[in-house]
Motif scaffolding. Sequence first.
Motif, PDB file in Angstrom:
ATOM      1  N   ASP A 188      81.757 -63.933 -38.286  1.00  0.00           N
ATOM      2  CA  ASP A 188      81.549 -63.526 -39.209  1.00  0.00           C
ATOM      3  C   ASP A 188      79.992 -62.889 -39.170  1.00  0.00           C
ATOM      4  N   LEU A 189      80.039 -61.675 -39.350  1.00  0.00           N
ATOM      5  CA  LEU A 189      78.630 -60.881 -39.039  1.00  0.00           C
ATOM      6  C   LEU A 189      77.585 -61.168 -39.856  1.00  0.00           C
ATOM      7  N   ASP A 190      77.872 -61.706 -41.118  1.00  0.00           N
ATOM      8  CA  ASP A 190      76.660 -61.967 -41.971  1.00  0.00           C
ATOM      9  C   ASP A 190      76.118 -63.124 -41.532  1.00  0.00           C
ATOM     10  N   ARG A 191      76.652 -64.021 -40.749  1.00  0.00           N
ATOM     11  CA  ARG A 191      75.869 -65.306 -40.106  1.00  0.00           C
ATOM     12  C   ARG A 191      74.910 -65.188 -39.050  1.00  0.00           C
ATOM     13  N   VAL A 192      75.080 -63.891 -38.390  1.00  0.00           N
ATOM     14  CA  VAL A 192      73.955 -63.555 -37.545  1.00  0.00           C
ATOM     15  C   VAL A 192      73.058 -62.520 -37.943  1.00  0.00           C
ATOM     16  N   ALA A 193      72.739 -62.422 -39.115  1.00  0.00           N
ATOM     17  CA  ALA A 193      71.993 -61.353 -39.593  1.00  0.00           C
ATOM     18  C   ALA A 193      70.483 -61.860 -39.268  1.00  0.00           C
ATOM     19  N   THR A 194      70.387 -63.088 -39.060  1.00  0.00           N
ATOM     20  CA  THR A 194      69.062 -63.721 -38.793  1.00  0.00           C
ATOM     21  C   THR A 194      68.354 -63.252 -37.523  1.00  0.00           C
ATOM     22  N   VAL A 195      69.233 -62.928 -36.590  1.00  0.00           N
ATOM     23  CA  VAL A 195      68.708 -62.570 -35.280  1.00  0.00           C
ATOM     24  C   VAL A 195      69.340 -61.170 -34.784  1.00  0.00           C
ATOM     25  N   ALA A 196      70.103 -60.527 -35.675  1.00  0.00           N
ATOM     26  CA  ALA A 196      70.803 -59.286 -34.859  1.00  0.00           C
ATOM     27  C   ALA A 196      71.188 -58.543 -35.988  1.00  0.00           C
ATOM     28  N   ARG A 197      71.075 -57.446 -35.904  1.00  0.00           N
ATOM     29  CA  ARG A 197      71.752 -56.345 -37.034  1.00  0.00           C
ATOM     30  C   ARG A 197      73.218 -55.819 -36.382  1.00  0.00           C
ATOM     31  N   PRO A 198      74.490 -56.412 -37.003  1.00  0.00           N
ATOM     32  CA  PRO A 198      75.626 -55.651 -36.447  1.00  0.00           C
ATOM     33  C   PRO A 198      75.656 -54.290 -36.855  1.00  0.00           C
ATOM     34  N   ALA A 199      76.132 -53.499 -35.985  1.00  0.00           N
ATOM     35  CA  ALA A 199      76.682 -52.178 -36.342  1.00  0.00           C
ATOM     36  C   ALA A 199      77.621 -51.948 -37.439  1.00  0.00           C
ATOM     37  N   ALA A 200      77.350 -51.133 -38.436  1.00  0.00           N
ATOM     38  CA  ALA A 200      78.275 -51.032 -39.420  1.00  0.00           C
ATOM     39  C   ALA A 200      79.440 -50.331 -39.372  1.00  0.00           C
ATOM     40  N   ASP A 201      80.597 -51.029 -39.745  1.00  0.00           N
ATOM     41  CA  ASP A 201      81.918 -50.452 -39.735  1.00  0.00           C
ATOM     42  C   ASP A 201      82.443 -49.822 -38.514  1.00  0.00           C
ATOM     43  N   ALA A 202      82.087 -50.501 -37.236  1.00  0.00           N
ATOM     44  CA  ALA A 202      82.372 -50.078 -35.960  1.00  0.00           C
ATOM     45  C   ALA A 202      83.733 -50.749 -35.595  1.00  0.00           C
ATOM     46  N   ASP A 203      83.772 -52.133 -36.297  1.00  0.00           N
ATOM     47  CA  ASP A 203      84.866 -52.797 -35.838  1.00  0.00           C
ATOM     48  C   ASP A 203      86.268 -52.691 -36.816  1.00  0.00           C
ATOM     49  N   THR A 204      86.922 -51.536 -36.507  1.00  0.00           N
ATOM     50  CA  THR A 204      87.768 -51.099 -37.385  1.00  0.00           C
ATOM     51  C   THR A 204      89.120 -51.491 -36.651  1.00  0.00           C
ATOM     52  N   ASP A 205      90.261 -51.441 -37.485  1.00  0.00           N
ATOM     53  CA  ASP A 205      91.667 -51.762 -37.025  1.00  0.00           C
ATOM     54  C   ASP A 205      92.185 -50.528 -36.445  1.00  0.00           C
ATOM     55  N   GLY A 206      92.391 -50.128 -34.971  1.00  0.00           N
ATOM     56  CA  GLY A 206      92.872 -48.907 -34.780  1.00  0.00           C
ATOM     57  C   GLY A 206      94.485 -49.245 -34.403  1.00  0.00           C
ATOM     58  N   GLY A 207      95.064 -49.976 -35.006  1.00  0.00           N
ATOM     59  CA  GLY A 207      96.294 -50.063 -34.936  1.00  0.00           C
ATOM     60  C   GLY A 207      96.981 -50.694 -33.668  1.00  0.00           C
ATOM     61  N   ARG A 208      96.244 -51.242 -32.687  1.00  0.00           N
ATOM     62  CA  ARG A 208      96.517 -51.804 -31.207  1.00  0.00           C
ATOM     63  C   ARG A 208      95.918 -52.821 -30.990  1.00  0.00           C
ATOM     64  N   PRO A 209      96.080 -53.615 -30.056  1.00  0.00           N
ATOM     65  CA  PRO A 209      95.050 -54.748 -29.618  1.00  0.00           C
ATOM     66  C   PRO A 209      93.828 -54.410 -28.934  1.00  0.00           C
ATOM     67  N   LEU A 210      92.819 -54.842 -29.006  1.00  0.00           N
ATOM     68  CA  LEU A 210      91.797 -54.499 -28.433  1.00  0.00           C
ATOM     69  C   LEU A 210      91.750 -54.348 -26.767  1.00  0.00           C
ATOM     70  N   VAL A 211      92.603 -55.520 -26.247  1.00  0.00           N
ATOM     71  CA  VAL A 211      92.476 -55.476 -24.749  1.00  0.00           C
ATOM     72  C   VAL A 211      94.070 -55.300 -24.444  1.00  0.00           C
ATOM     73  N   GLY A 212      94.556 -54.390 -23.265  1.00  0.00           N
ATOM     74  CA  GLY A 212      95.754 -54.524 -22.887  1.00  0.00           C
ATOM     75  C   GLY A 212      96.210 -55.444 -22.273  1.00  0.00           C
ATOM     76  N   PRO A 213      97.426 -55.774 -22.277  1.00  0.00           N
ATOM     77  CA  PRO A 213      98.048 -57.134 -21.603  1.00  0.00           C
ATOM     78  C   PRO A 213      97.731 -57.453 -20.103  1.00  0.00           C
TER      79      PRO A 213
END
Length: 469
Positions: free
Chosen positions: A118-143
Amino acid sequence: MRQPWRVAVVGGGIAGLAAAVRLRDRAPAGTEITVYEQSGALGGKLRTGELAGQPVEFGAESFLMRDPTGAESAAVALARRLGLAEKIVHPTVGQAALVIDGGLRPIPGGTLVGVPGDLDRVATVARPAADADTDGGRPLVGPDADVSVGALVRSRFGDEVVDRLVDPMLGGVYAGRADDLSLVTTMPALARAARVEHTLTGAVRAAQAAAPRAPGAPVFGTLAGGLTTLVEAAVTASGATVRRDAAVRELAATGTGWRLTVGPTRDPELVDVDAVVLAVPARPAARLLAGPAPEVAAGVGALDYASVALVSMVLPQPRLPELSGFLVPSTEGLLIKAATFFTTKWGHLRRPDGLALVRASVGRYGEEAHLQRPDADLAATVHRELSAVLGIPLPAPVDGHVQRWGGALPQYAPGHADRLAAARTALRAAHPTVVLAGAGYDGVGIPVCVRSGETAAEEIITALGGSAR
């Protein structure tokens, strides 16, 4: 008439001692077990000393109470086997902080080793990049893929989340950097989820949901009286012959077993055994395997380690925050990478005289030059940095100790798990009566080392073809 088995355990750390206990419990009666430790002290990174008349851990501080399945950890099971379960105690203060812009901020909850779901919960220590964690239609890491933790998190959440949160969390465990550490080895639950989920927030939440939970159950434990108690009890229970100051310099196959060359070059001792547990770090293990298994030695020797120093000091009547300690991002420019307020964190260590025990960890991978400073210089720097972080001039310590651990913490580069599995498979095929254990091959922490040693013992029993008890 069949002769008793002779098993050598090379390395007297907790992995080697756990292997010796398991061999005594499960190998045929009469098995001869000898532990060879090149130093004068057993226990490896488990070492309890004394400051101002009270026990102090100069090495590992605690162990996890549960394993990833939710069952009791191997460290707890070993303590129970050794009759020490009633000595297990737990932290009374669990909240820790991060040093951000020179001051302390509580570590946000709901993260997985600093990686937020939950990106909102870490706002007190860090500013997450906006809109970078998008669904690209495939798993983040290969098998079958592995990546560095830093590379994955930076690509999804940006630099601040890595630099201010993930990196110090991993640095506190491994003394390394998120950009160099393997996702598969250091965060296996997240790696498994990332092979299915399309976003990093989704992967974190899936990993958290899959983790067994016991509301209110303690996460960490240690032993009242010190972790050296575990070492001493393991030695006794193993019934092993213990050889201190006994360096094993060479390992050679004899056709029926193994010949160890022990001791100084000018006056070596030759010892014949049936099987060997190599419970030593990668480089000495690689040297011993270079003759009988050169390809295995090359694979094992690729694992590197970081060196650290632990600076402990006893302070009179300091005004410490009600925290277990704090972690320091490398971007803060401090020598300290983590600090623990022992007498705040552990209720059994609180003293009626008001003295407080603080321990700081110094040294990150690649910064070993800082550890060349004299003890007095390291202690003075730690005292000055603690005062600056806390915003108060701390009193002069009444007692202190600097413990240096050279090559203490493994640095798992991406692909480590596959390289280690290949090396173990090749070793098992060529020489099933030599088994690697502990020393950081499978991860860090007392439970991992204990489990590794016990697994090695079981493999030796199988390889020798005897019936376990």
